[in-house]
Design a protein around this motif. Structure first.
Motif, PDB file in Angstrom:
ATOM      1  N   VAL A   1      -4.650   3.804  -9.532  1.00 55.73           N
ATOM      2  CA  VAL A   1      -3.881   4.717  -8.670  1.00 55.73           C
ATOM      3  C   VAL A   1      -3.327   5.875  -9.484  1.00 55.73           C
ATOM      4  CG1 VAL A   1      -1.736   4.905  -7.360  1.00 55.73           C
ATOM      5  CG2 VAL A   1      -3.323   3.065  -6.860  1.00 55.73           C
TER       6      VAL A   1
ATOM      7  N   TYR B   1       1.848   2.194  -3.482  1.00 59.46           N
ATOM      8  CA  TYR B   1       0.733   2.800  -4.194  1.00 59.46           C
ATOM      9  C   TYR B   1       0.555   4.261  -3.785  1.00 59.46           C
ATOM     10  CZ  TYR B   1      -0.848  -1.623  -6.164  1.00 59.46           C
ATOM     11  OH  TYR B   1      -0.933  -2.791  -6.885  1.00 59.46           O
TER      12      TYR B   1
ATOM     13  N   MET C   1       0.825  -1.201   0.000  1.00 59.74           N
ATOM     14  CA  MET C   1       0.000   0.000   0.000  1.00 59.74           C
ATOM     15  C   MET C   1       0.868   1.264   0.000  1.00 59.74           C
ATOM     16  SD  MET C   1      -2.953   1.390  -0.083  1.00 59.74           S
ATOM     17  CE  MET C   1      -4.101   0.060   0.256  1.00 59.74           C
TER      18      MET C   1
ATOM     19  N   ALA D   1      -3.211  -6.925 -10.772  1.00 58.97           N
ATOM     20  CA  ALA D   1      -2.216  -5.911 -10.402  1.00 58.97           C
ATOM     21  C   ALA D   1      -2.178  -4.739 -11.382  1.00 58.97           C
ATOM     22  CB  ALA D   1      -0.838  -6.561 -10.266  1.00 58.97           C
TER      23      ALA D   1
ATOM     24  N   THR E   1      -5.013  -2.334 -10.725  1.00 59.47           N
ATOM     25  CA  THR E   1      -4.797  -1.596  -9.481  1.00 59.47           C
ATOM     26  C   THR E   1      -3.843  -0.433  -9.710  1.00 59.47           C
ATOM     27  OG1 THR E   1      -5.038  -3.715  -8.326  1.00 59.47           O
ATOM     28  CG2 THR E   1      -4.224  -1.855  -7.052  1.00 59.47           C
TER      29      THR E   1
ATOM     30  N   TRP F   1      -6.475  -8.399  -5.852  1.00 61.25           N
ATOM     31  CA  TRP F   1      -5.050  -8.749  -5.897  1.00 61.25           C
ATOM     32  C   TRP F   1      -4.566  -9.270  -4.553  1.00 61.25           C
ATOM     33  CZ3 TRP F   1      -0.449  -4.889  -7.033  1.00 61.25           C
ATOM     34  CH2 TRP F   1       0.725  -5.648  -7.161  1.00 61.25           C
ATOM     35  N   PHE F   2      -4.728  -8.481  -3.509  1.00 62.07           N
ATOM     36  CA  PHE F   2      -4.190  -8.877  -2.214  1.00 62.07           C
ATOM     37  C   PHE F   2      -5.174  -9.713  -1.409  1.00 62.07           C
ATOM     38  CE2 PHE F   2      -1.412  -5.368  -3.287  1.00 62.07           C
ATOM     39  CZ  PHE F   2      -0.183  -5.807  -2.832  1.00 62.07           C
TER      40      PHE F   2
ATOM     41  N   TYR G   1      -7.716  -3.793  -5.788  1.00 63.06           N
ATOM     42  CA  TYR G   1      -6.769  -4.097  -4.708  1.00 63.06           C
ATOM     43  C   TYR G   1      -7.257  -5.296  -3.889  1.00 63.06           C
ATOM     44  CZ  TYR G   1      -3.617  -3.275  -0.760  1.00 63.06           C
ATOM     45  OH  TYR G   1      -2.665  -3.413   0.223  1.00 63.06           O
ATOM     46  N   ARG G   2      -8.561  -5.388  -3.681  1.00 60.16           N
ATOM     47  CA  ARG G   2      -9.109  -6.527  -2.947  1.00 60.16           C
ATOM     48  C   ARG G   2      -8.917  -7.826  -3.725  1.00 60.16           C
ATOM     49  NH1 ARG G   2     -14.539  -8.576  -2.881  1.00 60.16           N
ATOM     50  NH2 ARG G   2     -14.927  -9.820  -1.008  1.00 60.16           N
TER      51      ARG G   2
ATOM     52  N   PHE H   1     -10.107   1.197  -7.550  1.00 60.44           N
ATOM     53  CA  PHE H   1      -8.887   0.772  -6.862  1.00 60.44           C
ATOM     54  C   PHE H   1      -9.209  -0.152  -5.693  1.00 60.44           C
ATOM     55  CE2 PHE H   1      -6.124   1.534  -3.176  1.00 60.44           C
ATOM     56  CZ  PHE H   1      -4.942   1.012  -3.653  1.00 60.44           C
TER      57      PHE H   1
END
Length: 443
Positions: free
Chosen positions: A203, A4, A1, A196, A199, A187-188, A184-185, A180
C-alpha cells in the motif's frame, strides 16, 4: 480496508506535495546531468525525485503506526523498522549517485549492505515451500544469501527499466496493486497475520508511485533518479521477502483446507525460481536480457546502452506514450494474471483470458504506426493527435501541387509527420539524401 486507503492517500499526497519543492532544490543544487547518448529526452531534467518518495514512505509508515488495526503490525513485527532502515541506506546512496555519481560496484555493495541491514533486523526468508516437495527450512546463511540476492535483483530490475517518463513508477504501481490483492487475501481471507507487513508495504509503495507519477508523466518535469528507482525496488523486494519466507506453510495448509489447496495458493509467489518474479516479470526480463547482451559484446553488465525493451519499442516506431502504455499492459497482464490464477486456478476462463489479452498485446506491438482516430462527435474529448483534422491552405496561382490546385482553390495540407522522439531526430527516420556540402572533401 479504510485504514489502508487512508495510508495510501496520505503517502500519495505527501509524495505529490514534496515533489515540487524537491524539483526546485534539485535545480538549485545542480542535479541536472547533461543529456547522454542513451537518453530520449531533449532537455536536461532535474533528478532527486527519490527525496519526495522517501518522504512519502516515512509519512505512510508514521500514519499506519497510529491507526487502530495497522499499529499491531509495528507491535508484533520488526519488519517495518527493518524496511525503514534499509530504505534510508539505499536512499542516501541514490542521492549521492544522482548528485555526484557513484561507481557501479560501489552501488552494488551499498545495495547488499542495505539488504544485510534488513536481514539483521528480522526481514529474511526462513523457509521455502516447494510445490510437490514440501517445506524446505533454510539455515541462517542460506536465508541471508537468498534474501540479499532477491533484494539486489529487484532493485536493479527496477533501476534498469527506469528509462522513459513514467515507466518505472507506473509499472511498480501496477505490480504493487497486484501484490496488495494477493497479500490482503492471505491476511484477511486466510487469517494469516504474518502477511500483514507485506500488505502494508504494498500500500505504501502504491502511494509513493501514485504521488510521484503526475510529475513524471511525459513530458517529465522531474526524474526519480537512482534515489527513487532503487528505493521503490527495495520496498517491493521487502514485501516479496516478507510474504515469501515469513508465512508459515503449515498454517496456510490449515487455513486453505489441505496441502493441495495451499500449494496452489502459493504458486504465483514461488514460480519461477521460488521468488515472486511474476510480479516484476517485465523488469526482470529486461535485466536478464541486458546482462546477456552486454556480456556477449564483451562489455560490463553495468554499462549503459540503448538496448532495453522500451528503447526497442521506440526504435520500431512506437511513440513515447505508446511505448510506456505497452509496458504497462504487459506488466498488468502478468501481475494480475498470476493473482487471478492463485484465486481460482481451476478456471479455464482465466487461462483463456490471459491468452486472449496476450494476443492483443502482440497485435499492439506489430502496429507501431497505427494511430486510432476518434469519431467526429468525440473529437473535443481526445488529444489533438487523435482528431480527424483537415487543414486547408490557399495554393498560389499556377502551382500544380495537389489535384485541385488552381487560382485561389483550397488544397488539403497533409498532417506533419513527427520526426523521432519529442520532435528530435535521434531515432526517427533520417533523410535519404546526403548533404553534399558536408559529405565532400572540399567546400
Amino acid at each position: 480496508m479504510r485504514e489502508y486507503l487512508l495510508t495510501l492517500c496520505v503517502t500519495a499526497a505527501i509524495t505529490y506535495l514534496l515533489t515540487g519543492p524537491v524539483r526546485k532544490f534539485a535545480i538549485a543544487a545542480g542535479a541536472m546531468p547533461e543529456i547522454r547518448a542513451r537518453d530520449v529526452h531533449r532537455e536536461p531534467t532535474p533528478r532527486l525525485g527519490g527525496i519526495a518518495m522517501f518522504g512519502g514512505l516515512c509519512a505512510g509508515l508514521l500514519v499506519a503506526s497510529h491507526l487502530t488495526n495497522l499499529k499491531s503490525v509495528f507491535e508484533n513485527s520488526d519488519e517495518p523498522r527493518a524496511l525503514l532502515s534499509g530504505a534510508a541506506l539505499i536512499w542516501i546512496l541514490g542521492v549521492l549517485d544522482d548528485k555526484w555519481g557513484v561507481d557501479a560496484l560501489v552501488k552494488l555493495g551499498g545495495q547488499m549492505i542495505a539488504a544485510g541491514v534488513m536481514v539483521l533486523q528480522g526481514l529474511t526468508i526462513l523457509w521455502i515451500p516447494i510445490p510437490g516437495v514440501g517445506t524446505v527450512s533454510l539455515t541462517p546463511m542460506q536465508g541471508t544469501l537468498l534474501t540479499v540476492a532477491l533484494v539486489v535483483i529487484t532493485i536493479n530490475a527496477v533501476n534498469f527499466v527506469d528509462g522513459l517518463d513514467g515507466l518505472a513508477s507506473g509499472m511498480v504501481c501496477i505490480a504493487a496493486a497486484a501484490f496488495f490483492m494477493y497479500a490482503y487475501r492471505m491476511w484477511f481471507g486466510y487469517g494469516i497475520e504474518a502477511a500483514a507487513p507485506a500488505t502494508l508495504f504494498s500500500v505504501v509503495l502504491m502511494g509513493m508511485c501514485l504521488g510521484f507519477l503526475p510529475h513524471n508523466m511525459h513530458p517529465a518535469r522531474i526524474f526519480m533518479g537512482d534515489s527513487g528507482s532503487m528505493l521503490i525496488g527495495l520496498v517491493m523486494a521487502a514485501g516479496a521477502v516478507s510474504v515469501t519466507g515469513q508465512v508459515d506453510p503449515d498454517l496456510l495448509n490449515q487455513k486453505a483446507g489441505g496441502l493441495r489447496e495451499a500449494t496452489h495458493a502459493m504458486v504465483p509467489v514461488y514460480i519461477p525460481l521460488l521468488l515472486p518474479l511474476t510480479v516484476i516479470a517485465v523488469p526482470v526480463a529486461d535485466l536478464i536480457l541486458a546482462i546477456v547482451r552486454r556480456t556477449w559484446k564483451g562489455q560490463s553488465p553495468f554499462a549503459a546502452d540503448r538496448g532495453h525493451l522500451h528503447h526497442r519499442l521506440l526504435e520500431i516506431g512506437h511513440s513515447h506514450s505508446r511505448a510506456v502504455l505497452i509496458m504497462y499492459f504487459w506488466s498488468a497482464l502478468i501481475a494480475f494474471g498470476a493473482v487471478a490464477y492463485s484465486a481460482n486456478n481451476a478456471s479455464m476462463w482465466i487461462v483463456l483470458g490471459i491468452v486472449l489479452l496476450s494476443a492483443v498485446g502482440l497485435v499492439l506491438l506489430l502496429l507501431p504506426r497505427f494511430t486510432p482516430r476518434a469519431p467526429r462527435w468525440a473529437e473535443r474529448m481526445v488529444p489533438p493527435r487523435y482528431r480527424r483534422v483537415v487543414r486547408t491552405v490557399l495554393a498560389p496561382a499556377g502551382d500544380g501541387v495537389g489535384a485541385g490546385a488552381a487560382d485561389g482553390v483550397p488544397a488539403e495540407e497533409p498532417e506533419p509527420v513527427p520526426a523521432g522522439i519529442n520532435g528530435a531526430t535521434a531515432i526517427g527516420d533520417r533523410s535519404r539524401f546526403v548533404d553534399r556540402r558536408k559529405a565532400g572533401s572540399h567546400r
